[in-house]
Design a protein around this motif. Sequence first.
Motif, short mmCIF file in Angstrom:
data_model
loop_
_atom_site.label_atom_id
_atom_site.label_comp_id
_atom_site.label_asym_id
_atom_site.label_seq_id
_atom_site.Cartn_x
_atom_site.Cartn_y
_atom_site.Cartn_z
N SER A 1 1.78 -2.13 -0.01
CA SER A 1 2.29 -0.99 0.75
C SER A 1 1.45 -0.80 1.99
O SER A 1 0.38 -1.41 2.14
CB SER A 1 2.25 0.29 -0.10
OG SER A 1 0.91 0.63 -0.42
N LEU A 2 1.91 0.08 2.88
CA LEU A 2 1.15 0.37 4.09
C LEU A 2 -0.21 1.00 3.77
O LEU A 2 -1.23 0.58 4.35
CB LEU A 2 1.96 1.28 5.01
CG LEU A 2 1.27 1.74 6.30
CD1 LEU A 2 0.86 0.55 7.16
CD2 LEU A 2 2.19 2.66 7.10
N PRO A 3 -0.32 2.00 2.89
CA PRO A 3 -1.65 2.53 2.56
C PRO A 3 -2.58 1.46 1.98
O PRO A 3 -3.79 1.47 2.26
CB PRO A 3 -1.35 3.62 1.53
CG PRO A 3 0.05 4.04 1.81
CD PRO A 3 0.74 2.79 2.24
N ALA A 4 -2.02 0.53 1.18
CA ALA A 4 -2.85 -0.54 0.62
C ALA A 4 -3.36 -1.46 1.71
O ALA A 4 -4.54 -1.87 1.71
CB ALA A 4 -2.06 -1.33 -0.42
N THR A 5 -2.51 -1.80 2.66
CA THR A 5 -2.94 -2.65 3.77
C THR A 5 -4.02 -1.95 4.59
O THR A 5 -5.02 -2.57 4.99
CB THR A 5 -1.75 -3.00 4.68
OG1 THR A 5 -0.70 -3.55 3.90
CG2 THR A 5 -2.16 -4.01 5.74
#
Length: 530
Positions: A448-452
């Motif tokens: 996901s974007l937060p993970a990236t």
Amino acid sequence: MDTAENSGHPRRWLILGVMVVSLLVVVLDNTVLNVAMKVIADPKAGLGASQSQLEWAINAYTLVFAGLLFSFGILGDRHGRRRILIAGLVVFGLASLVSAYATSPGALIAARALMGLGGAAVMPATLSIISNVFDPRERARAIGIWGGSVGLAIAIGPILGGFLLEHFWWGSVFLINVPIVALGLVAIVTLVPESRNPNPGKIDIIGVLMSIVGLVALVYGVVHGGDHGDWGSPTVWGPLAAGVLILAAFIAYERRISYPALDVKLFRDPRFSAAVGATGLMFFAAMGTFFFSVFYIQNVRGFTPLEAGLLMLPFAAAQVVFAPLSSRLVAQRGAKLVCSIGMVLVAISLAGFTQLDADTPLWVLEVLFFVQGVGMANVTPPATEAIMSVLPRERAGVGSAIGNTVRQVGGALGVAVLGSVLASVYRGQITPHLTGLPDAARATAAESLPATDGVAAAMGPAGRALIEPANQAFLSAMHAAAAGSAIVAVLGAVVVLRWLPGRYTAQHRHVPAQRSAPDRVAETAGSRRE
């Protein structure tokens, strides 16, 4: 002019205020969670939850809530709606306390499921009490105010949640429920009369279990497919197939038993089935949009949780202003016109999300939120009144349970399906930019974007090169999910235009409360022939 004596309770408007407070605590929780998702996903400031775990934090509540609404509607009719409302608020308050101190994503998901148990008791009780204490001539207006309180919760929740997140730890967003619950309990004991159905139904335990298992299996398959991107895996299509088969068996079973959890026969009435269908489709589209808009505002645009809450004020303001007015518009123009225009406005606003990018002026986002709020405000109250008006007062708990169940199921499937679209498209877009990372970091960053963003932050200056590709990948994913949500909203407009009668609400508002459901359905059929 109708000069008949008002059959409502003398304290009905004070009781309505108490019901609004009780509803507020249930809705407030989900609106607060929206702005808290980015923090909960943070491994340092929160719990390090993945996107799929965030989806389950939402859907664990929603699926338990939806699966038990039928039973709690009947329990309220049998044992007393006031008593069930009190019990539900107590469970909800205690579960909020447990959620605040959860130490892992799994613990939070379990606590959220317990909150769904409490919310399932609260929601149908509030609406059935309103239907019981108000004269049919005032009921539509009262339901409009009740529906407008959702907008109030949407206004308060993100702002209060953002303020708490900037000054306290993430768990404080759940603790805000506790004082509201305490206030609601005092008001209920003081003001609200007890009411029950003299001829209540029976609890359909088998049906309830089948509905919960079927929905969980279906949502698990959708979320798992989006999370891993392998829709051909048995771990994806197996739960999907099982969920569909169990839900089909549930419907067949409900048609044969005397006291079904879901009275399938009610769907023979076109205004009931159209109103339920429109509600489910609208919340499918809207809840999925709220899920990805939070990451757009906080991750792509860089706003704080408090600023994100303030940016959602136009949606809340539209709900507060237009939901109470919708019943008047329905009386003047008919439910078909009002609901169809509302669904079209929702579709237009959702389609607008496909045009957002990292530099779009904020006023465009604000207009989209406002239009979406106006649209939903002109669908929910008249649709709810349509559902409630099919049944006599003594079965109000069943009617409110069906309406709210479809709303919650639609929202859960929206988060699952559109969240899976978001995850699949994002993974496909970002993976080519992760080739130089170690295997573990690459798998994490693709989630996901937060993970990236988390992986990029851990890499220090070298990780800055990932920020722009991640944002662009998310925007592509958001555009795909928004397009899907807009199509669903258009489908809802078609359902309303095709099957919802025009001016049933104004006519039906004067039907005596003691008439049976078959008589009321027959009268509706007669009004359609005129």
